[in-house]
Design a protein around this motif. Structure first.
Motif, mmCIF file in Angstrom:
data_model
loop_
_atom_site.group_PDB
_atom_site.id
_atom_site.type_symbol
_atom_site.label_atom_id
_atom_site.label_comp_id
_atom_site.label_asym_id
_atom_site.label_seq_id
_atom_site.Cartn_x
_atom_site.Cartn_y
_atom_site.Cartn_z
ATOM 1 N N LEU A 217 0.969 -1.239 0.129
ATOM 2 C CA LEU A 217 0.025 -0.091 0.013
ATOM 3 C C LEU A 217 0.908 1.286 0.013
ATOM 4 C CD1 LEU A 217 -2.718 1.362 0.028
ATOM 5 C CD2 LEU A 217 -2.791 0.732 2.479
ATOM 6 N N ALA A 218 1.864 1.136 0.870
ATOM 7 C CA ALA A 218 2.795 2.344 0.875
ATOM 8 C C ALA A 218 3.526 2.883 -0.443
ATOM 9 C CB ALA A 218 3.782 2.278 2.337
ATOM 10 N N LEU A 219 4.135 1.815 -0.779
ATOM 11 C CA LEU A 219 4.842 1.535 -2.087
ATOM 12 C C LEU A 219 4.070 2.168 -3.178
ATOM 13 C CD1 LEU A 219 6.851 -1.631 -1.896
ATOM 14 C CD2 LEU A 219 7.749 0.479 -1.797
ATOM 15 N N THR A 220 2.581 1.745 -3.242
ATOM 16 C CA THR A 220 1.779 2.117 -4.402
ATOM 17 C C THR A 220 1.494 3.490 -4.300
ATOM 18 O OG1 THR A 220 0.864 -0.082 -4.444
ATOM 19 C CG2 THR A 220 -0.367 1.766 -5.665
ATOM 20 N N VAL A 221 0.926 3.897 -3.135
ATOM 21 C CA VAL A 221 0.625 5.363 -3.078
ATOM 22 C C VAL A 221 1.993 6.420 -3.069
ATOM 23 C CG1 VAL A 221 0.591 5.418 -0.270
ATOM 24 C CG2 VAL A 221 -1.020 6.779 -1.849
ATOM 25 N N GLY A 222 3.044 5.833 -2.372
ATOM 26 C CA GLY A 222 4.327 6.447 -2.442
ATOM 27 C C GLY A 222 4.559 6.751 -4.028
ATOM 28 N N GLY A 223 4.548 5.999 -5.034
ATOM 29 C CA GLY A 223 4.662 6.165 -6.347
ATOM 30 C C GLY A 223 3.736 7.130 -6.925
ATOM 31 N N HIS A 224 2.437 7.267 -6.531
ATOM 32 C CA HIS A 224 1.445 8.128 -7.010
ATOM 33 C C HIS A 224 1.805 9.406 -6.521
ATOM 34 C CE1 HIS A 224 -0.990 4.958 -8.699
ATOM 35 N NE2 HIS A 224 -1.504 4.650 -7.570
ATOM 36 N N LEU A 225 2.339 9.507 -5.125
ATOM 37 C CA LEU A 225 2.831 10.809 -4.565
ATOM 38 C C LEU A 225 3.899 11.462 -5.463
ATOM 39 C CD1 LEU A 225 2.624 13.172 -2.681
ATOM 40 C CD2 LEU A 225 4.060 11.692 -1.043
ATOM 41 N N ARG A 226 4.776 10.688 -5.720
ATOM 42 C CA ARG A 226 5.969 11.029 -6.625
ATOM 43 C C ARG A 226 5.677 11.776 -7.990
ATOM 44 N NH1 ARG A 226 8.495 6.772 -4.074
ATOM 45 N NH2 ARG A 226 7.962 5.229 -5.793
#
Length: 490
Positions: free
Chosen positions: A364-373
């Motif tokens: 979850l963190a990796l996916t939303v972190g990618g969207h944030l970047r």
């Protein structure tokens, strides 16, 4: 001696995907009483259809209000000190109402495929007089008036983002599948929608005549209750739907939308905007699903909160990367890509329940972190702080994982209660004159919660794991998309 709560008191309503939460706040934002009622399980009579049973939204709201009123009385407070109610509903829902305000059909959930398409008048009951969002339905029930905030209508509705009003272009209205006479009156956030009727007062325990104040869609109200304030801050909402958001002072232009993978959402403050990146559907829902699946084996008979604590503690002992176990969170495929599915990849003999749990949090963190970047790079922002809200923000492990994945300090937006309920109370404070404006109300009512710093070694590790995770998601696509793939819709 504990002082009894005294007015002015402000009611904040947060009707989310899983429950109705009602909190009574003081003028400085303290929660003095609250009530919560879960929503009933959604109905799925056929693939792609997800509906709320009966009038569950109203039933849950009324019961949660009664609980909050009872709690206020038990604390020595009085409903006579209530001065206003801010109402926040689930966004991207659709309610079809008859002229008398009753439901002409079950409320369409945001998870329903129909919610991602314009309204289909041919499929609607003939007596549909009003088509509105969940907050419009609740406003009609509470006040008798068909009205709502323009900020409750992101995407697909015929809204002019610049004017904060329904489009004046008849072609735009027609493309939405709606008639002008089916649209509710629009009232800006922080303005009064109407007053609680005698009938609603009897059902809720709230005083008749209590002003009901317009807010926005749930994500925007949550951002307000989190104190999202500057261009160097991002908000990640860890709820059933998980997405990153930045503040903006204008709607995104078409080229900016593509570059940032984002879209424009009206904020809870008139004239301000939320620029929202890509999201994860059923984000924290997946965490709850896994908790209920594997938690009882670790703590037989434990309550959900206890199971979650046990799993969080166990998962915190698992190394970064969950010993090679990766989770792709696609537990609810979007309508335009129905073939998408979730996956666990990398099992071996080391893995147990704690690894599964950590892998889901990391996925979850990796996916939303990618969207944030993508969002930050596309809009050329210099973000220095991530605010976390929603149920997932209560987990110390999740806070640390998000900090490590993003490489940024993470602060929990509020230490207690519901950020959306607080944001709704902020709107109520403005609408009833308790505070002169939104900035003053936020300054008085919103207090920061605890913060964590990223661990440099973990951030480096997640940089490598993140690329593997992205490659895995891309590699799954052609397999799941095949006509003969297991579970592929026929």
């Amino acid at each position: 001696m504990t002082r009894s709560p005294a007015g002015p008191l402000l009611v904040g309503v947060d009707l989310g995907s899983q429950s109705a939460k009602v909190a009574v706040h003081t003028a400085d934002g303290r929660v003095v009483a609250s009530g919560r009622r879960p929503l009933r399980a959604a109905l799925t009579p056929r693939p792609g259809v997800v509906e709320h049973p009966d009038d569950d939204l109203v039933d849950a709201l009324a019961a949660a209000c009664r609980d909050a009123v009872a709690a206020l009385s038990a604390a020595g407070g009085s409903t006579g000190d209530l001065v206003g109610l801010g109402l926040c509903g689930i966004r991207s829902t659709r309610a079809l109402l008859r002229a008398d305000g009753t439901l002409a059909a079950p409320v369409i959930s945001w998870m329903d495929e129909r919610a991602s398409r314009p309204h289909d008048p041919a499929a609607a009951p003939a007596d549909t007089a009003v088509v509105t969002a969940s907050s419009g339905h609740l406003t009609r029930w509470l006040t008798g008036r068909a009205a709502d905030s323009p900020a409750a209508y992101p995407v697909l509705w015929p809204l002019d983002l610049e004017r904060w009003d329904w489009s004046t272009d008849d072609a735009v209205v027609a493309a939405s599948g709606l008639r002008r006479d089916q649209l509710v009156d629009l009232v800006l956030p922080g303005a009064v929608l109407g007053a609680v009727t005698e009938v609603a007062a009897h059902a809720t325990g709230l005083p008749a005549g209590l002003p009901v104040v317009a807010t926005a869609n749930d994500k925007a109200v949550e951002a307000l209750g989190c104190g999202l304030a500057g261009p160097d801050q991002a908000l990640v909402s860890l709820g059933t739907y998980v997405a990153p958001m930045l503040l903006g002072d204008a709607p995104l232009r078409p080229g900016e939308e593509e570059a940032a993978g984002a879209w424009t959402n009206l904020a809870s403050v008139p004239g301000r905007y939320l620029l929202e990146g890509g999201g994860v559907r059923r984000g924290m829902w997946t965490v709850s699903w896994l908790r209920d699946l594997v938690g009882p084996g670790l703590l037989p008979g434990g309550a959900p909160e206890e199971l979650e604590d046990v799993l969080n503690r166990a998962a915190a002992e698992v190394p970064v990367g969950a010993d090679g176990l990766l989770a792709v969170l696609d537990w609810l495929a979007p309508a335009h890509e129905p073939w998408r599915r979730g996956a666990f990849v990398g099992f071996d003999g080391r893995h147990g329940a704690a690894h599964l749990y950590r892998a889901v949090l990391e996925g979850l963190a990796l996916t939303v972190g990618g969207h944030l970047r993508t969002l930050v790079d596309g809009l050329d922002r210099d973000v220095r702080l991530v605010l976390l809200s929603g149920g997932g923000a209560r987990s110390p492990l999740m806070r640390q994982v998000v900090a490590d994945v993003t490489g940024l300090p993470v602060r929990v937006a509020v230490d207690d209660g519901s950020p959306a309920a607080l944001g709704a109370a902020v709107c109520a404070a403005v609408g009833t004159g308790v505070h002169p404006g939104f900035d003053e109300a936020v300054a008085a009512m919103v207090a920061p919660g605890p913060s964590v710093q990223p661990d440099a070694a973990a951030t480096r590790a997640y940089g490598e794991i993140g690329q593997t995770h992205a490659d895995l998601r891309a590699s799954l696509a052609p397999v799941l998309r095949r006509d003969d793939a297991p579970g592929q819709p026929r």
